[in-house]
Design a protein around this motif. Structure first.
Motif, PDB file in Angstrom:
ATOM      1  N   CYS A 164       0.866  -1.174   0.000  1.00  0.00           N
ATOM      2  CA  CYS A 164       0.000   0.000   0.000  1.00  0.00           C
ATOM      3  C   CYS A 164       0.902   1.223   0.000  1.00  0.00           C
ATOM      4  CB  CYS A 164      -0.901   0.004   1.239  1.00  0.00           C
ATOM      5  SG  CYS A 164      -2.034   1.420   1.369  1.00  0.00           S
ATOM      6  N   ILE A 165       0.420   2.325  -0.545  1.00  0.00           N
ATOM      7  CA  ILE A 165       1.191   3.573  -0.563  1.00  0.00           C
ATOM      8  C   ILE A 165       0.527   4.575   0.365  1.00  0.00           C
ATOM      9  CG2 ILE A 165       2.038   5.488  -1.971  1.00  0.00           C
ATOM     10  CD1 ILE A 165       1.895   3.631  -4.405  1.00  0.00           C
ATOM     11  N   VAL A 166       1.320   5.149   1.257  1.00  0.00           N
ATOM     12  CA  VAL A 166       0.858   6.248   2.115  1.00  0.00           C
ATOM     13  C   VAL A 166       1.614   7.494   1.673  1.00  0.00           C
ATOM     14  CG1 VAL A 166       0.694   7.153   4.459  1.00  0.00           C
ATOM     15  CG2 VAL A 166       0.383   4.703   4.039  1.00  0.00           C
ATOM     16  N   THR A 167       0.887   8.528   1.287  1.00  0.00           N
ATOM     17  CA  THR A 167       1.525   9.708   0.725  1.00  0.00           C
ATOM     18  C   THR A 167       1.526  10.883   1.699  1.00  0.00           C
ATOM     19  OG1 THR A 167      -0.563  10.361  -0.337  1.00  0.00           O
ATOM     20  CG2 THR A 167       0.979   9.090  -1.655  1.00  0.00           C
ATOM     21  N   ALA A 168       2.695  11.495   1.853  1.00  0.00           N
ATOM     22  CA  ALA A 168       2.800  12.772   2.550  1.00  0.00           C
ATOM     23  C   ALA A 168       2.430  13.873   1.559  1.00  0.00           C
ATOM     24  CB  ALA A 168       4.217  12.960   3.097  1.00  0.00           C
ATOM     25  N   PRO A 169       2.147  15.095   2.017  1.00  0.00           N
ATOM     26  CA  PRO A 169       1.563  16.113   1.125  1.00  0.00           C
ATOM     27  C   PRO A 169       2.511  16.648   0.065  1.00  0.00           C
ATOM     28  CG  PRO A 169       2.024  17.043   3.290  1.00  0.00           C
ATOM     29  CD  PRO A 169       2.230  15.564   3.415  1.00  0.00           C
ATOM     30  N   ILE A 170       1.914  16.972  -1.097  1.00  0.00           N
ATOM     31  CA  ILE A 170       2.645  17.604  -2.190  1.00  0.00           C
ATOM     32  C   ILE A 170       2.180  19.048  -2.335  1.00  0.00           C
ATOM     33  CG2 ILE A 170       2.986  15.437  -3.422  1.00  0.00           C
ATOM     34  CD1 ILE A 170       0.683  16.208  -5.268  1.00  0.00           C
ATOM     35  N   ASN A 171       2.985  19.845  -3.018  1.00  0.00           N
ATOM     36  CA  ASN A 171       2.607  21.221  -3.327  1.00  0.00           C
ATOM     37  C   ASN A 171       2.247  21.281  -4.803  1.00  0.00           C
ATOM     38  OD1 ASN A 171       3.449  24.081  -4.406  1.00  0.00           O
ATOM     39  ND2 ASN A 171       2.986  24.337  -2.232  1.00  0.00           N
ATOM     40  N   LYS A 172       0.992  21.589  -5.110  1.00  0.00           N
ATOM     41  CA  LYS A 172       0.531  21.546  -6.500  1.00  0.00           C
ATOM     42  C   LYS A 172       1.221  22.579  -7.378  1.00  0.00           C
ATOM     43  CE  LYS A 172      -4.032  19.780  -5.145  1.00  0.00           C
ATOM     44  NZ  LYS A 172      -3.766  19.811  -3.687  1.00  0.00           N
ATOM     45  N   ALA A 173       1.586  23.736  -6.794  1.00  0.00           N
ATOM     46  CA  ALA A 173       2.271  24.760  -7.578  1.00  0.00           C
ATOM     47  C   ALA A 173       3.650  24.263  -8.012  1.00  0.00           C
ATOM     48  CB  ALA A 173       2.396  26.053  -6.776  1.00  0.00           C
ATOM     49  N   ALA A 174       4.386  23.645  -7.086  1.00  0.00           N
ATOM     50  CA  ALA A 174       5.712  23.112  -7.418  1.00  0.00           C
ATOM     51  C   ALA A 174       5.599  21.965  -8.411  1.00  0.00           C
ATOM     52  CB  ALA A 174       6.421  22.650  -6.147  1.00  0.00           C
ATOM     53  N   LEU A 175       4.596  21.124  -8.220  1.00  0.00           N
ATOM     54  CA  LEU A 175       4.387  19.985  -9.119  1.00  0.00           C
ATOM     55  C   LEU A 175       4.134  20.460 -10.546  1.00  0.00           C
ATOM     56  CD1 LEU A 175       3.910  16.825  -9.216  1.00  0.00           C
ATOM     57  CD2 LEU A 175       1.479  17.367  -9.002  1.00  0.00           C
ATOM     58  N   ASN A 176       3.248  21.439 -10.699  1.00  0.00           N
ATOM     59  CA  ASN A 176       2.929  21.947 -12.029  1.00  0.00           C
ATOM     60  C   ASN A 176       4.083  22.736 -12.633  1.00  0.00           C
ATOM     61  OD1 ASN A 176      -0.168  21.643 -13.033  1.00  0.00           O
ATOM     62  ND2 ASN A 176      -0.023  21.472 -10.809  1.00  0.00           N
ATOM     63  N   ALA A 177       4.844  23.443 -11.785  1.00  0.00           N
ATOM     64  CA  ALA A 177       6.009  24.170 -12.280  1.00  0.00           C
ATOM     65  C   ALA A 177       7.047  23.223 -12.857  1.00  0.00           C
ATOM     66  CB  ALA A 177       6.621  25.011 -11.160  1.00  0.00           C
ATOM     67  N   ALA A 178       7.066  21.990 -12.338  1.00  0.00           N
ATOM     68  CA  ALA A 178       8.006  20.981 -12.830  1.00  0.00           C
ATOM     69  C   ALA A 178       7.486  20.282 -14.081  1.00  0.00           C
ATOM     70  CB  ALA A 178       8.282  19.954 -11.733  1.00  0.00           C
ATOM     71  N   GLY A 179       6.305  20.691 -14.557  1.00  0.00           N
ATOM     72  CA  GLY A 179       5.778  20.128 -15.787  1.00  0.00           C
ATOM     73  C   GLY A 179       4.831  18.961 -15.611  1.00  0.00           C
ATOM     74  N   HIS A 180       4.421  18.687 -14.361  1.00  0.00           N
ATOM     75  CA  HIS A 180       3.504  17.587 -14.092  1.00  0.00           C
ATOM     76  C   HIS A 180       2.143  18.184 -13.762  1.00  0.00           C
ATOM     77  CE1 HIS A 180       6.921  14.901 -14.216  1.00  0.00           C
ATOM     78  NE2 HIS A 180       7.545  15.671 -13.335  1.00  0.00           N
ATOM     79  N   HIS A 181       1.280  18.217 -14.744  1.00  0.00           N
ATOM     80  CA  HIS A 181       0.037  18.980 -14.640  1.00  0.00           C
ATOM     81  C   HIS A 181      -1.112  18.092 -14.160  1.00  0.00           C
ATOM     82  CE1 HIS A 181       2.227  22.245 -16.411  1.00  0.00           C
ATOM     83  NE2 HIS A 181       2.495  21.520 -17.492  1.00  0.00           N
ATOM     84  N   TYR A 182      -1.182  17.957 -12.842  1.00  0.00           N
ATOM     85  CA  TYR A 182      -2.234  17.178 -12.211  1.00  0.00           C
ATOM     86  C   TYR A 182      -2.924  18.039 -11.152  1.00  0.00           C
ATOM     87  CZ  TYR A 182       0.415  13.289 -14.248  1.00  0.00           C
ATOM     88  OH  TYR A 182       1.079  12.461 -15.108  1.00  0.00           O
ATOM     89  N   ASP A 183      -4.171  17.632 -10.826  1.00  0.00           N
ATOM     90  CA  ASP A 183      -4.903  18.366  -9.797  1.00  0.00           C
ATOM     91  C   ASP A 183      -4.474  17.971  -8.397  1.00  0.00           C
ATOM     92  OD1 ASP A 183      -5.916  15.807  -9.736  1.00  0.00           O
ATOM     93  OD2 ASP A 183      -8.026  16.398  -9.737  1.00  0.00           O
ATOM     94  N   GLY A 184      -3.629  16.976  -8.295  1.00  0.00           N
ATOM     95  CA  GLY A 184      -3.160  16.485  -7.009  1.00  0.00           C
ATOM     96  C   GLY A 184      -2.834  15.012  -7.118  1.00  0.00           C
ATOM     97  N   HIS A 185      -2.742  14.352  -5.956  1.00  0.00           N
ATOM     98  CA  HIS A 185      -2.408  12.933  -5.943  1.00  0.00           C
ATOM     99  C   HIS A 185      -3.427  12.092  -6.710  1.00  0.00           C
ATOM    100  CE1 HIS A 185       0.377  13.465  -2.357  1.00  0.00           C
ATOM    101  NE2 HIS A 185       1.031  12.598  -3.103  1.00  0.00           N
ATOM    102  N   THR A 186      -4.716  12.414  -6.556  1.00  0.00           N
ATOM    103  CA  THR A 186      -5.757  11.564  -7.131  1.00  0.00           C
ATOM    104  C   THR A 186      -5.618  11.452  -8.643  1.00  0.00           C
ATOM    105  OG1 THR A 186      -7.243  12.192  -5.321  1.00  0.00           O
ATOM    106  CG2 THR A 186      -8.238  11.161  -7.251  1.00  0.00           C
ATOM    107  N   GLY A 187      -5.492  12.601  -9.322  1.00  0.00           N
ATOM    108  CA  GLY A 187      -5.337  12.579 -10.764  1.00  0.00           C
ATOM    109  C   GLY A 187      -4.018  11.973 -11.193  1.00  0.00           C
ATOM    110  N   MET A 188      -2.963  12.247 -10.443  1.00  0.00           N
ATOM    111  CA  MET A 188      -1.651  11.706 -10.779  1.00  0.00           C
ATOM    112  C   MET A 188      -1.644  10.185 -10.691  1.00  0.00           C
ATOM    113  SD  MET A 188       2.034  12.223  -8.870  1.00  0.00           S
ATOM    114  CE  MET A 188       1.538  13.845  -8.306  1.00  0.00           C
ATOM    115  N   LEU A 189      -2.219   9.652  -9.627  1.00  0.00           N
ATOM    116  CA  LEU A 189      -2.240   8.207  -9.453  1.00  0.00           C
ATOM    117  C   LEU A 189      -3.098   7.526 -10.514  1.00  0.00           C
ATOM    118  CD1 LEU A 189      -2.473   8.225  -5.586  1.00  0.00           C
ATOM    119  CD2 LEU A 189      -0.599   7.237  -6.910  1.00  0.00           C
TER     120      LEU A 189
END
Length: 316
Positions: A103-128
């Motif tokens: 099972c995967i337990v995720t600590a929080p991400i920052n959506k602004a940093a994620l999108n700035a890096a070119g990964h355009h997701y609404d958060g963990h749910t869409g990314m997974l």
């Protein structure tokens, strides 16, 4: 032997490294061996330098991902952190798909940093969902006395109303029922209405009669114990007092507000409908306190406990 539970660090500049160190430091060496951390050693070491728990990082099972330019500073949006947190999660997903973690337990991400890096997701749910090739997944917020699963999450309210259609509502009911049955419980489900007083017979909108009621009727025909639509201003109180085991929320804030009112530090975010298991803390990166050693790990402890329950009831 059960595969270890994965813990992804989330954004290295947030509180993820600290809460991971705190939670693992509180465990016995035997219990600690049941977890694999997907993250950056330097960020864990920086957290330990602040916390001084005495945890020996060399004793941990760490899937290390390097960060170019060295350990990022706490509390700052950094494109490198957005890239790193994506890589942590991607590696954990691939191991989960291979059965190397349970099972995967995720600590929080920052959506602004994620999108700035070119990964355009609404958060963990869409990314997974994207990483696993899933069409969609559902966000379930679990707590001791209130559980909520959402028809839609990170979209505008206007879009959420458009998504509240029978097929999506029915899919959400089915997903919630199947999740609880997997854990050994036949749930009593309530579907929250969309409009005030469920539209009051069309006075305040017809969506409840036209879209929600047909989905509930179909679910009942399939043998699911579901009631609705129930006015949203009373359904959460009724569930909290024991009338229902699960509430279907029509949109993000309709479900999040009651959960965060009654279980702010203990609610667990669970992704339902994916081919792998994932749950998460229900809070953000907290950049304002990151690196100060004051972040609470209570929520992570609850997420780890939920993950152990999922691992004990593997998917069929």
């Amino acid at each position: 032997m059960t595969a270890p539970i994965a813990i992804t660090m989330g954004d290295p500049a947030g509180v993820g490294p600290e809460i991971i160190v705190k939670s693992l430091a509180s465990l016995s060496p035997e219990a600690r061996a049941g977890y694999r951390v997907f993250g950056n050693r330097g960020s864990l070491a920086a957290a330990e330098a602040v916390l001084k728990t005495g945890l020996n990082l060399d004793s941990l099972d760490i899937h290390h991902t390097g960060i170019p330019g060295g350990t990022p500073a706490f509390g700052q949006i950094d494109t490198r952190c957005g890239e790193a947190c994506f890589r942590f999660i991607e590696a954990a997903v691939r191991q989960a798909e291979a059965g190397q973690v349970s099972c995967i337990v995720t600590a929080p991400i920052n959506k602004a940093a994620l999108n700035a890096a070119g990964h355009h997701y609404d958060g963990h749910t869409g990314m997974l969902a994207a990483l696993t090739g899933s069409k969609s997944s559902f966000m379930l917020l679990a707590s001791e006395r209130l559980n909520v699963i959402h028809v839609s999450t990170h979209v505008s309210l206007q879009t959420a109303i458009q998504r509240a259609r029978p097929e999506r509502i029915l899919a959400t009911i089915r997903a919630g029922d199947a999740h609880f049955r997997r854990l050994g419980q036949a749930p009593r489900i309530a579907v929250a209405g969309l409009n005030p007083h469920c539209g009051e017979g069309g006075l305040f909108g017809s969506e409840d009669d036209d879209h929600i009621a047909p989905a509930v009727a179909q679910a009942r025909a399939e043998g699911i114990n579901v009631t609705g639509p129930v006015p949203a201003d009373t359904v959460y109180h009724r569930a909290y007092m024991g009338a229902f085991d699960l509430v279907i929320a029509q949109y993000h804030d309709q479900g999040h507000i009651p959960i965060k009112l009654v279980a702010f530090d203990t609610a667990v975010n669970v992704s339902v409908g994916l081919p792998i298991d994932r749950c998460s803390v229900d809070h953000g990166t907290a950049f304002d306190i990151a690196g100060k050693g004051i972040a609470k790990n209570v929520n992570l402890d609850h997420a780890l406990a939920y993950a152990r329950g999922l691992a004990a009831h593997p998917k069929a």
